[in-house]
Design an enzyme around this catalytic site. Structure first.
Site, PDB file in Angstrom:
ATOM      1  N   VAL A   1       0.885   6.154  13.528  1.00 54.48           N
ATOM      2  CA  VAL A   1       0.358   5.097  12.642  1.00 54.48           C
ATOM      3  C   VAL A   1       1.105   3.793  12.906  1.00 54.48           C
ATOM      4  O   VAL A   1       0.497   2.716  12.954  1.00 54.48           O
ATOM      5  CB  VAL A   1       0.437   5.516  11.155  1.00 54.48           C
ATOM      6  CG1 VAL A   1      -0.073   4.406  10.255  1.00 54.48           C
ATOM      7  CG2 VAL A   1      -0.368   6.787  10.909  1.00 54.48           C
ATOM      8  N   GLY A   2       2.413   3.880  13.153  1.00 48.15           N
ATOM      9  CA  GLY A   2       3.194   2.677  13.470  1.00 48.15           C
ATOM     10  C   GLY A   2       2.638   1.948  14.685  1.00 48.15           C
ATOM     11  O   GLY A   2       2.568   0.714  14.712  1.00 48.15           O
TER      12      GLY A   2
ATOM     13  N   GLU B   1       9.699   1.072  10.888  1.00 46.87           N
ATOM     14  CA  GLU B   1      10.732   2.073  10.586  1.00 46.87           C
ATOM     15  C   GLU B   1      10.070   3.427  10.774  1.00 46.87           C
ATOM     16  O   GLU B   1       9.311   3.874   9.913  1.00 46.87           O
ATOM     17  CB  GLU B   1      11.215   1.929   9.139  1.00 46.87           C
ATOM     18  CG  GLU B   1      11.820   0.578   8.805  1.00 46.87           C
ATOM     19  CD  GLU B   1      13.286   0.457   9.197  1.00 46.87           C
ATOM     20  OE1 GLU B   1      13.781   1.320   9.945  1.00 46.87           O
ATOM     21  OE2 GLU B   1      13.924  -0.512   8.758  1.00 46.87           O
TER      22      GLU B   1
ATOM     23  N   CYS C   1      13.682  10.431   6.829  1.00 48.63           N
ATOM     24  CA  CYS C   1      13.614   9.923   8.209  1.00 48.63           C
ATOM     25  C   CYS C   1      14.965  10.079   8.891  1.00 48.63           C
ATOM     26  O   CYS C   1      15.032  10.346  10.080  1.00 48.63           O
ATOM     27  CB  CYS C   1      13.158   8.485   8.223  1.00 48.63           C
ATOM     28  SG  CYS C   1      14.172   7.441   7.185  1.00 48.63           S
TER      29      CYS C   1
ATOM     30  N   GLY D   1       6.875   4.845   8.375  1.00 49.76           N
ATOM     31  CA  GLY D   1       6.027   6.030   8.476  1.00 49.76           C
ATOM     32  C   GLY D   1       6.108   6.635   9.855  1.00 49.76           C
ATOM     33  O   GLY D   1       7.139   6.541  10.528  1.00 49.76           O
ATOM     34  N   SER D   2       5.017   7.247  10.283  1.00 46.99           N
ATOM     35  CA  SER D   2       5.029   8.021  11.519  1.00 46.99           C
ATOM     36  C   SER D   2       4.786   7.124  12.733  1.00 46.99           C
ATOM     37  O   SER D   2       4.246   6.018  12.619  1.00 46.99           O
ATOM     38  CB  SER D   2       3.951   9.091  11.445  1.00 46.99           C
ATOM     39  OG  SER D   2       2.688   8.460  11.369  1.00 46.99           O
TER      40      SER D   2
ATOM     41  N   LYS E   1       0.880  -1.177   0.000  1.00 46.10           N
ATOM     42  CA  LYS E   1       0.000   0.000   0.000  1.00 46.10           C
ATOM     43  C   LYS E   1       0.908   1.216   0.000  1.00 46.10           C
ATOM     44  O   LYS E   1       1.483   1.570   1.019  1.00 46.10           O
ATOM     45  CB  LYS E   1      -0.882  -0.016   1.254  1.00 46.10           C
ATOM     46  CG  LYS E   1      -2.208   0.739   1.138  1.00 46.10           C
ATOM     47  CD  LYS E   1      -2.089   2.221   0.882  1.00 46.10           C
ATOM     48  CE  LYS E   1      -1.876   3.058   2.133  1.00 46.10           C
ATOM     49  NZ  LYS E   1      -1.721   4.494   1.813  1.00 46.10           N
TER      50      LYS E   1
ATOM     51  N   GLU F   1      10.280  15.665  15.305  1.00 42.23           N
ATOM     52  CA  GLU F   1      10.646  15.508  13.904  1.00 42.23           C
ATOM     53  C   GLU F   1       9.820  16.503  13.092  1.00 42.23           C
ATOM     54  O   GLU F   1       8.596  16.460  13.109  1.00 42.23           O
ATOM     55  CB  GLU F   1      10.341  14.083  13.465  1.00 42.23           C
ATOM     56  CG  GLU F   1      10.763  13.833  12.056  1.00 42.23           C
ATOM     57  CD  GLU F   1      10.490  12.401  11.634  1.00 42.23           C
ATOM     58  OE1 GLU F   1       9.361  11.940  11.817  1.00 42.23           O
ATOM     59  OE2 GLU F   1      11.413  11.763  11.122  1.00 42.23           O
TER      60      GLU F   1
HETATM   61  P1  NAP Z   1       2.287   8.133   7.895  1.00 48.21           P
HETATM   62  O1  NAP Z   1       1.240   9.151   7.930  1.00 48.21           O
HETATM   63  O2  NAP Z   1       2.504   7.292   9.093  1.00 48.21           O
HETATM   64  O3  NAP Z   1       1.961   7.226   6.633  1.00 48.21           O
HETATM   65  C1  NAP Z   1       2.746   6.120   6.267  1.00 48.21           C
HETATM   66  C2  NAP Z   1       1.872   5.134   5.524  1.00 48.21           C
HETATM   67  O4  NAP Z   1       0.883   4.611   6.421  1.00 48.21           O
HETATM   68  C3  NAP Z   1       1.103   5.748   4.361  1.00 48.21           C
HETATM   69  O5  NAP Z   1       1.015   4.804   3.320  1.00 48.21           O
HETATM   70  C4  NAP Z   1      -0.248   5.998   4.991  1.00 48.21           C
HETATM   71  O6  NAP Z   1      -1.305   6.122   4.067  1.00 48.21           O
HETATM   72  C5  NAP Z   1      -0.400   4.774   5.848  1.00 48.21           C
HETATM   73  N1  NAP Z   1      -1.415   4.896   6.890  1.00 48.21           N
HETATM   74  C6  NAP Z   1      -1.918   6.033   7.454  1.00 48.21           C
HETATM   75  N2  NAP Z   1      -2.855   5.721   8.376  1.00 48.21           N
HETATM   76  C7  NAP Z   1      -2.958   4.376   8.400  1.00 48.21           C
HETATM   77  C8  NAP Z   1      -3.730   3.455   9.134  1.00 48.21           C
HETATM   78  N3  NAP Z   1      -4.626   3.849  10.059  1.00 48.21           N
HETATM   79  N4  NAP Z   1      -3.566   2.126   8.905  1.00 48.21           N
HETATM   80  C9  NAP Z   1      -2.681   1.697   7.987  1.00 48.21           C
HETATM   81  N5  NAP Z   1      -1.923   2.518   7.252  1.00 48.21           N
HETATM   82  C10 NAP Z   1      -2.038   3.840   7.450  1.00 48.21           C
HETATM   83  O7  NAP Z   1       3.701   8.742   7.560  1.00 48.21           O
HETATM   84  P2  NAP Z   1       4.047   9.786   6.415  1.00 48.21           P
HETATM   85  O8  NAP Z   1       3.519  11.090   6.860  1.00 48.21           O
HETATM   86  O9  NAP Z   1       3.632   9.255   5.100  1.00 48.21           O
HETATM   87  O10 NAP Z   1       5.622   9.758   6.432  1.00 48.21           O
HETATM   88  C11 NAP Z   1       6.374  10.550   7.296  1.00 48.21           C
HETATM   89  C12 NAP Z   1       6.899   9.730   8.445  1.00 48.21           C
HETATM   90  O11 NAP Z   1       7.564   8.561   7.967  1.00 48.21           O
HETATM   91  C13 NAP Z   1       7.927  10.452   9.256  1.00 48.21           C
HETATM   92  O12 NAP Z   1       7.676  10.292  10.619  1.00 48.21           O
HETATM   93  C14 NAP Z   1       9.233   9.772   8.871  1.00 48.21           C
HETATM   94  O13 NAP Z   1      10.247   9.845   9.784  1.00 48.21           O
HETATM   95  C15 NAP Z   1       8.803   8.395   8.624  1.00 48.21           C
HETATM   96  N6  NAP Z   1       9.758   7.693   7.760  1.00 48.21           N
HETATM   97  C16 NAP Z   1      10.584   6.764   8.333  1.00 48.21           C
HETATM   98  C17 NAP Z   1      11.524   6.104   7.567  1.00 48.21           C
HETATM   99  C18 NAP Z   1      12.436   5.089   8.187  1.00 48.21           C
HETATM  100  O14 NAP Z   1      13.011   4.308   7.477  1.00 48.21           O
HETATM  101  N7  NAP Z   1      12.600   5.044   9.477  1.00 48.21           N
HETATM  102  C19 NAP Z   1      11.611   6.369   6.201  1.00 48.21           C
HETATM  103  C20 NAP Z   1      10.760   7.322   5.653  1.00 48.21           C
HETATM  104  C21 NAP Z   1       9.820   7.972   6.461  1.00 48.21           C
HETATM  105  P3  NAP Z   1      -1.708   7.612   3.556  1.00 48.21           P
HETATM  106  O15 NAP Z   1      -0.621   8.023   2.667  1.00 48.21           O
HETATM  107  O16 NAP Z   1      -2.996   7.421   2.864  1.00 48.21           O
HETATM  108  O17 NAP Z   1      -1.830   8.472   4.768  1.00 48.21           O
END
Ligand code: NAP
Ligand code: MG
Length: 476
Positions: free
Chosen positions: A227-228, A245, A279, A223-224, A170, A378
């Site tokens: 959500v994680g 991650e 990230c 991701g965040s 996804k 962050e």
């Molecule tokens: P996010 O809001 O957590 O979204 C990540 C993914 O999860 C997206 O595909 C999102 O879909 C999906 N999602 C959202 N709500 C969900 C739910 N209730 N159930 C299942 N899936 C759901 O994060 P983001 O804003 O896209 O990315 C930014 C974050 O990612 C930052 O905190 C960053 O540090 C982190 N990140 C970490 C790494 C690493 O390797 N550690 C790498 C890159 C990014 P939608 O797009 O539809 O919301």
């Protein structure tokens, strides 16, 4: 306008419902993506299960062959993929090209090492033969963010597929375009239908349906943190392993004996790469008080010389992903103004040609107290916080003083201090006199503390997509 389908069981699927994909450099729509829900996620999981029946009967050599072929097709289409990534994320073209090259490397790398994946033979009493097998889980779920769509897709899929799993991905709703392209190329490369499925859609719909699906055997989430946490709860309910991650607040720790001429350009690129939406962004600088003024002046000079513009013009700094993300950055910067000293930036560029896009100037805060929001949270934007320290003990305390632990870098010519700091800093990766390893597909990567758990990249990433089966045979 381009329509982005889902890819399920080798077929391009549309649902009649779409969502709009925007080019962040201009703020204008450039594609309509298929909005998947529970029904499509069910179909994708079923397709992956059925493909797994086929894939588990194939050899490691066969898997290596199709992964290598996929890498070759990604390289064949490199320009096209880079243009799409540049338009979807707004990132400078040069960075998008690097992302494509790294994406191909992931598939090549795992095609290579998967053939070195084997179990052990274990000492047992006479008359017993015992050994382990490294087996795939079956159907793995992958949920990715919008900042590096191609790299995240490859980082999570390549080891899962190499280990023999079949996958459902996804992608983030803001950037679904290139993941679907990778799934198309996978079919061309000879993947059987259902080995890789992509279901674009919204997190609370397609994402939640996938994470909570009883038919999946493993989840990888990038991701965040909020959500994680929800994903980990869904995984717990079905008793499946999960790799998280999450974010970071990674420090560059600069000592008085550092080579500033070498350090400063890398410190700047560590925060402006992908407009700070990384990230592992180096979003904090901790600097010895004796070189503090010099470092701040050098970073400021570079920040003020950066070229800002649309990704396709290959500037130093592209836009943020969305207006929503820019509003979040701006609100944290407002808080920063009350808590620290704003040196440069802190606003939207005053250039009429940029008005449609989601641009934000590179922003530097100095004298940032350890407890300030801009030192703790962050931001995911081009915002750098500088905090001076007096000695090594204070440097380590500041470095470890956030809830995150993803990456850290130490800048010093003192080899003893470098080792000591590598020991004392809590982070998944520690660099000395360099920063970051986006292209380092061989290097295990992942979080300490609230940055997550589990590792991707490297051989460890491959092991993470296997489960051990122990076999004991009585031979009398
Ligand atoms: P996010 O809001 O957590 O979204 C990540 C993914 O999860 C997206 O595909 C999102 O879909 C999906 N999602 C959202 N709500 C969900 C739910 N209730 N159930 C299942 N899936 C759901 O994060 P983001 O804003 O896209 O990315 C930014 C974050 O990612 C930052 O905190 C960053 O540090 C982190 N990140 C970490 C790494 C690493 O390797 N550690 C790498 C890159 C990014 P939608 O797009 O539809 O919301
Ligand atoms: Mg987009």
């Amino acid at each position: 306008m381009r329509t982005i389908p889902a890819l399920i069981a080798g077929e391009e699927v549309t649902t009649g419902t779409t969502f709009t994909v925007v080019d962040p450099s201009t703020g204008t729509p450039f594609a309509e993506a298929t909005r998947c829900g529970t029904a499509q996620v069910d179909d994708a999981v079923e397709a992956a299960r059925s493909a797994f029946g086929f894939v588990r009967g194939r050899s490691a050599e066969w898997r290596a062959g199709v992964l290598r072929q996929l890498a070759a097709l990604i390289r064949r289409d490199a320009d096209r993929l880079a243009d799409l990534e540049c338009q979807d994320v707004g990132k400078p073209l040069r960075q998008a090209r690097t992302d494509v090259a790294v994406t191909a490397r992931y598939f090549d790398y795992y095609a290579g090492i998967l053939q070195a994946l084997h179990g052990d033979t274990l000492p047992q009493a006479d008359g017993m033969v015992a050994f382990t097998r490294r087996e795939p889980f079956g159907v793995t779920a992958h949920i990715t963010p919008w900042n590096y769509p191609l790299q995240m897709t490859a980082r999570t899929l390549a080891p899962a597929l190499a280990a023999g799993n079949c996958c459902v991905l996804k992608p983030a709703e803001d950037t679904p375009v290139t993941a679907v392209e990778i799934a198309r190329l996978a079919l061309e490369a000879g993947f059987p239908p259902g080995m890789l499925n992509v279901v674009p859609g919204f997190g609370p719909e397609a994402g939640a349906a996938l994470a909570g699906h009883p038919g999946i055997d493993h989840i990888s989430f990038t991701g965040s943190r909020p959500v994680g946490t929800a994903i980990a709860q869904a995984a717990a309910a079905n008793v499946v392993p999960v790799v998280l991650e999450l974010g970071g607040k990674s420090p560059n720790i600069v000592f008085e004996d550092a080579d500033l001429g070498h350090a400063v350009p890398l410190i700047v690129s560590a925060i402006i790469q992908n407009c700070g939406q990384t990230c592992s962004a180096g979003s904090r600088v901790l600097v010895h008080e004796s070189v503090h003024g010099k470092l701040v002046a050098a970073v400021r000079e570079r920040f003020e010389a950066l070229r800002i513009g649309p990704g396709a013009q290959d500037p130093d700094l592209g836009p943020l992903i969305s207006d929503r993300q820019r509003a979040r950055v701006a609100s944290l910067v407002e808080q920063g103004r009350r808590e620290a000293v704003l040196v440069t930036g802190g606003d939207v560029p005053d250039d009429e040609r940029l008005h449609g896009g989601f641009f934000y100037r590179p922003t530097l805060f100095d004298h940032v107290p350890a407890t300030a929001a801009v030192a703790q949270e962050e931001i995911f934007g081009p915002v750098l916080s500088v905090t001076p320290f007096r000695d090594d003990t204070e440097a380590v305390a500041l470095a470890n003083g956030t809830e995150y632990g993803l990456v850290a870098a130490v800048w010093t010519r003192d080899i003893g201090r470098a080792h000591r700091l590598a020991d004392e800093v809590c982070a998944g990766q520690v660099f000395v006199n360099t920063y970051g390893a986006a292209g380092g597909v061989e290097l295990p990567f992942g979080g300490w503390k609230r940055s997550g758990y589990g590792r991707e990249k490297g051989f460890e990433g491959l092991l993470g997509y296997t489960q051990t089966k122990t076999v004991v045979i009585g031979v009398r």
